[in-house]
Design an enzyme around this catalytic site. Structure first.
Site, PDB file in Angstrom:
ATOM      1  N   SER A 145       0.859  -1.189   0.000  1.00  0.00           N
ATOM      2  CA  SER A 145       0.000   0.000   0.000  1.00  0.00           C
ATOM      3  C   SER A 145       0.891   1.233   0.000  1.00  0.00           C
ATOM      4  O   SER A 145       2.088   1.140   0.320  1.00  0.00           O
ATOM      5  CB  SER A 145      -0.833  -0.010   1.277  1.00  0.00           C
ATOM      6  OG  SER A 145      -1.472   1.234   1.480  1.00  0.00           O
ATOM      7  N   TYR A 158      -2.138  -0.901  10.177  1.00  0.00           N
ATOM      8  CA  TYR A 158      -2.086  -1.206   8.740  1.00  0.00           C
ATOM      9  C   TYR A 158      -0.685  -0.962   8.192  1.00  0.00           C
ATOM     10  O   TYR A 158      -0.133  -1.790   7.464  1.00  0.00           O
ATOM     11  CB  TYR A 158      -3.119  -0.325   8.042  1.00  0.00           C
ATOM     12  CG  TYR A 158      -3.350  -0.624   6.585  1.00  0.00           C
ATOM     13  CD1 TYR A 158      -3.998  -1.789   6.178  1.00  0.00           C
ATOM     14  CD2 TYR A 158      -2.958   0.279   5.591  1.00  0.00           C
ATOM     15  CE1 TYR A 158      -4.234  -2.039   4.833  1.00  0.00           C
ATOM     16  CE2 TYR A 158      -3.188   0.037   4.253  1.00  0.00           C
ATOM     17  CZ  TYR A 158      -3.830  -1.122   3.875  1.00  0.00           C
ATOM     18  OH  TYR A 158      -4.067  -1.367   2.541  1.00  0.00           O
TER      19      TYR A 158
END
Ligand SMILES: NC(=O)c1ccc[n+]([C@@H]2O[C@H](COP(=O)([O-])OP(=O)(O)OC[C@H]3O[C@@H](n4cnc5c(N)ncnc54)[C@H](OP(=O)(O)O)[C@@H]3O)[C@@H](O)[C@H]2O)c1
Length: 275
Positions: A145, A158
């Site tokens: 990401s 995350y």
């Protein structure tokens, strides 16, 4: 060979294939002539997804696997390689989002997100590398990401998992370069998928908006496959994200990230979510 026929007859596994980026990657691979093993944990969801792609039914296979369970991942990957005779691409794509206030995160949240986003990739790599080494070829594509190259405020959980994915993938890319194996890290910014509406525990929040700047997954998947043809290590989606990353590396994003943290804190206080 063009970008369009590079994937012809390639044997590919895509995890998280019933939704979002995984579905779009599966569709684009099928369009380009690949044989796609679409993997998901929920048989009904996977069946629904493969039904939508029924015009490619002779090249689609369904695989039911929970990526947090090592034995299931190992068996699924070994079974595909045995059935198909080889494994050309493994897309470790399944994942959960996790934008939340650090002090609200429970240890169960930490365990879940690390299992789904990081252990899943480790399990996939662990199963696929010996098969690909034996073949002397293969490409493992792990979805990280933007938060796996730039640490985003309110995404500590995350970011931890995605930095892990980036580090693992980049390290192996160099380690196996002489062995004919390729590794790529996909780093998307906002892509318009259901991920924004889901908490780490799977609860769906319909009121949460998908960001206005989110890119359609179909566009993301085309870019990703084109960059895989070039064997790019880190694949930025969109490509301009690379400049953003340079900004972080060269310490030019301090104000931007502090402002983002401030806005997210205010948004949580006001609305209970960050958008
Ligand atoms: N969308 C973005 O803006 C964005 C940005 C950066 C990175 N990413 C990454 O892109 C990847 C794909 O996400 P997406 O945006 O396409 O989200 P999505 O539409 O929510 O898809 C996530 C997929 O992962 C699957 N999954 C979750 N837990 C699983 C488990 N334990 N076992 C097997 N499958 C599981 C989901 O299955 P179920 O439907 O059964 O839950 C779903 O198919 C993720 O790794 C995500 O972190 C997305």
């Amino acid at each position: 060979m063009t970008e369009l026929d590079y994937f012809k007859e390639k044997i590919c596994i895509v995890t998280g294939a019933n939704s979002g980026i995984g579905y779009a990657l599966s569709e684009e691979l099928l369009k380009r002539g690949a044989v796609v093993y679409m993997a998901g944990r929920n048989p009904e969801k996977i069946q629904k997804a493969t039904e939508k792609l029924s015009k490619y039914s002779d090249r689609i296979h369904e695989v039911i696997v929970d990526v947090t369970i090592q034995k299931q991942v190992q068996k699924a990957i070994e079974d595909v390689a045995e059935e198909a005779g080889r494994l050309d691409f493994l897309f470790n794509n399944a994942g959960v989002g996790g934008t939340l206030q650090y002090e609200k995160a429970t240890l169960d949240d930490w365990k879940t997100i690390i299992d789904v986003n990081l252990w899943s990739v480790i399990y996939g790599v662990h199963a696929a590398v010996p098969i690909m080494l034996k073949q002397g070829s293969g490409h493992i594509v792990n979805t990280s990401s933007v938060a796996g190259i730039v640490p985003m405020p309110f995404q500590a959980l995350y970011s931890l998992t995605k930095f892990g994915v980036t580090g693992l993938t980049e390290s192996l890319r160099y380690e196996y370069a002489e062995k004919g194996l390729h590794f790529s890290t996909v780093c998307p910014a906002n892509i318009a998928t259901p991920i924004f509406k889901k908490s780490i525990d799977g609860t769906v929040h319909d009121h949460v908006k998908i960001p206005d700047d989110a890119i359609p997954p179909k566009i993301a998947s085309k870019l990703i496959l084109n960059k895989l043809v070039e064997k790019q290590g880190i694949i930025f989606v969109p490509e301009e994200l690379e400049q953003f990353w340079h900004g972080y590396v060269f310490k030019k994003l301090e104000d931007h990230l502090l402002t983002m943290a401030h806005e997210r804190r205010e948004s949580y206080a006001e609305k209970g979510n960050y958008m």
